[in-house]
Design an enzyme around this catalytic site. Structure first.
Site, PDB file in Angstrom:
ATOM      1  N   LYS A   6       0.843  -1.205   0.000  1.00 26.00           N
ATOM      2  CA  LYS A   6       0.000   0.000   0.000  1.00 26.00           C
ATOM      3  C   LYS A   6       0.879   1.256   0.000  1.00 26.00           C
ATOM      4  CE  LYS A   6      -3.776  -2.409   2.286  1.00 26.00           C
ATOM      5  NZ  LYS A   6      -4.587  -2.645   3.495  1.00 26.00           N
ATOM      6  N   GLN A  50      -5.062  -1.214   9.561  1.00 30.04           N
ATOM      7  CA  GLN A  50      -4.810  -2.561   9.033  1.00 30.04           C
ATOM      8  C   GLN A  50      -5.304  -3.618  10.031  1.00 30.04           C
ATOM      9  OE1 GLN A  50      -3.695  -3.035   5.959  1.00 30.04           O
ATOM     10  NE2 GLN A  50      -3.740  -5.257   6.095  1.00 30.04           N
ATOM     11  N   ASP A  73     -11.074   2.344   3.350  1.00 28.40           N
ATOM     12  CA  ASP A  73     -11.340   0.903   3.267  1.00 28.40           C
ATOM     13  C   ASP A  73     -12.836   0.587   3.114  1.00 28.40           C
ATOM     14  OD1 ASP A  73      -9.164  -0.823   3.227  1.00 28.40           O
ATOM     15  OD2 ASP A  73      -8.844  -0.722   5.396  1.00 28.40           O
TER      16      ASP A  73
HETATM   17  N1  GUN Z   1      -6.637  -7.029   6.445  1.00 27.96           N
HETATM   18  C1  GUN Z   1      -6.841  -7.867   5.416  1.00 27.96           C
HETATM   19  N2  GUN Z   1      -7.342  -7.202   4.362  1.00 27.96           N
HETATM   20  C2  GUN Z   1      -7.474  -5.918   4.744  1.00 27.96           C
HETATM   21  C3  GUN Z   1      -7.914  -4.734   4.092  1.00 27.96           C
HETATM   22  O1  GUN Z   1      -8.332  -4.728   2.934  1.00 27.96           O
HETATM   23  N3  GUN Z   1      -7.858  -3.604   4.833  1.00 27.96           N
HETATM   24  C4  GUN Z   1      -7.432  -3.585   6.101  1.00 27.96           C
HETATM   25  N4  GUN Z   1      -7.441  -2.431   6.756  1.00 27.96           N
HETATM   26  N5  GUN Z   1      -7.010  -4.650   6.739  1.00 27.96           N
HETATM   27  C5  GUN Z   1      -7.027  -5.813   6.061  1.00 27.96           C
END
Ligand code: GUN
Length: 236
Positions: A6, A50, A73
């Site tokens: 990211k 996350q 998200d």
């Molecule tokens: N953990 C696994 N996939 C994701 C995601 O798309 N966003 C976030 N914040 N955590 C995750």
């Protein structure tokens, strides 16, 4: 791996990103305070926490504390509700990426049998909503589903998000079906693989996504899109 990818994507597209790698002992209150500061910072357009979080932190409370207008998200209940009623502001990154893959491949969803395997809040449930919004006939399967194989075999479009390495083999797939693999697993040799046994399923599927290099990069691209959209709305 997710977080690094990211950050790299942000650099590539010209978004400034800030990582707060907090110690595991961080309290819920401290985390909510940090999110509160970011909510109030006009320099910040998008926020994500996350997952998963340590056990002593209530995930729902944390997601609720993110300003819905910065919810890159799309995990805040306000944005999930908008998605449910078919009028989303943001779309959750992984299901959104899957929809883009289907659209860009010229695959029609309307009237198709769509089977989603997995019912998580991150993928399965929102994926079903997005397919439904495009007039798919949607079935959601999970660990208690009876005759999973038979249900999967009905699918014109099969989305698999269960977190079990190479679980879906060719015996689950109808000839010509579109198979989308959301899994990020490790095989017996520790190599990255998906929930779908790519080698066997590719012989029967009409289209299939690989792991790595399929849905994962799309998730990140949609995170960038959500963030840019949040920034544009904030400047309006
Ligand atoms: N953990 C696994 N996939 C994701 C995601 O798309 N966003 C976030 N914040 N955590 C995750």
């Amino acid at each position: 791996m997710y977080v690094n990818n990211k950050k790299k994507a942000c650099e590539e597209v010209g978004i400034r990103s800030f990582e707060y790698a907090l110690p595991e002992e961080t309290t819920e209150t401290e985390l909510i305070e940090l999110i509160g500061r970011l909510n109030g910072d006009p320099e910040v357009d998008g926020i994500l926490c996350q997952l998963p979080l340590p056990k002593h932190i209530n995930e729902e409370k944390i997601l609720n504390s993110i300003d819905p207008s910065k919810d890159a998200d799309c995990f805040h209940p306000f944005n999930v509700g908008r998605l449910m009623i078919g009028n989303p502001v943001f779309q959750p990154c992984t299901p959104y990426g899957v929809m883009e893959l289907i659209k860009e491949s010229g695959i029609e969803i309307s009237g198709k049998e769509c089977v989603v395997v997995g019912r998580s809040n991150i993928v399965g449930k929102p994926q079903a909503m997005l397919l439904l919004a495009q007039n798919g006939t949607v079935t959601i399967c999970h660990s208690k589903t009876k005759n999973l194989k038979e249900v999967c075999k009905r699918a014109d479009i099969l989305v698999v998000a269960i977190g079990k390495a190479k679980f879906v083999d060719a015996s689950y797939v109808k000839e010509g079906a579109v198979v989308i693999d959301v899994g990020m697993d490790r095989d017996e040799n520790g190599k990255l693989c998906g929930d779908v046994d790519f080698e066997s399923v590719k012989e029967i599927a009409g289209a299939i996504t690989p792991v790595p290099g399929g849905v994962g990069p799309m998730t990140i691209a949609m995170l960038m899109r959500n963030t840019v959209m949040a920034a544009k709305v904030a400047k309006e």
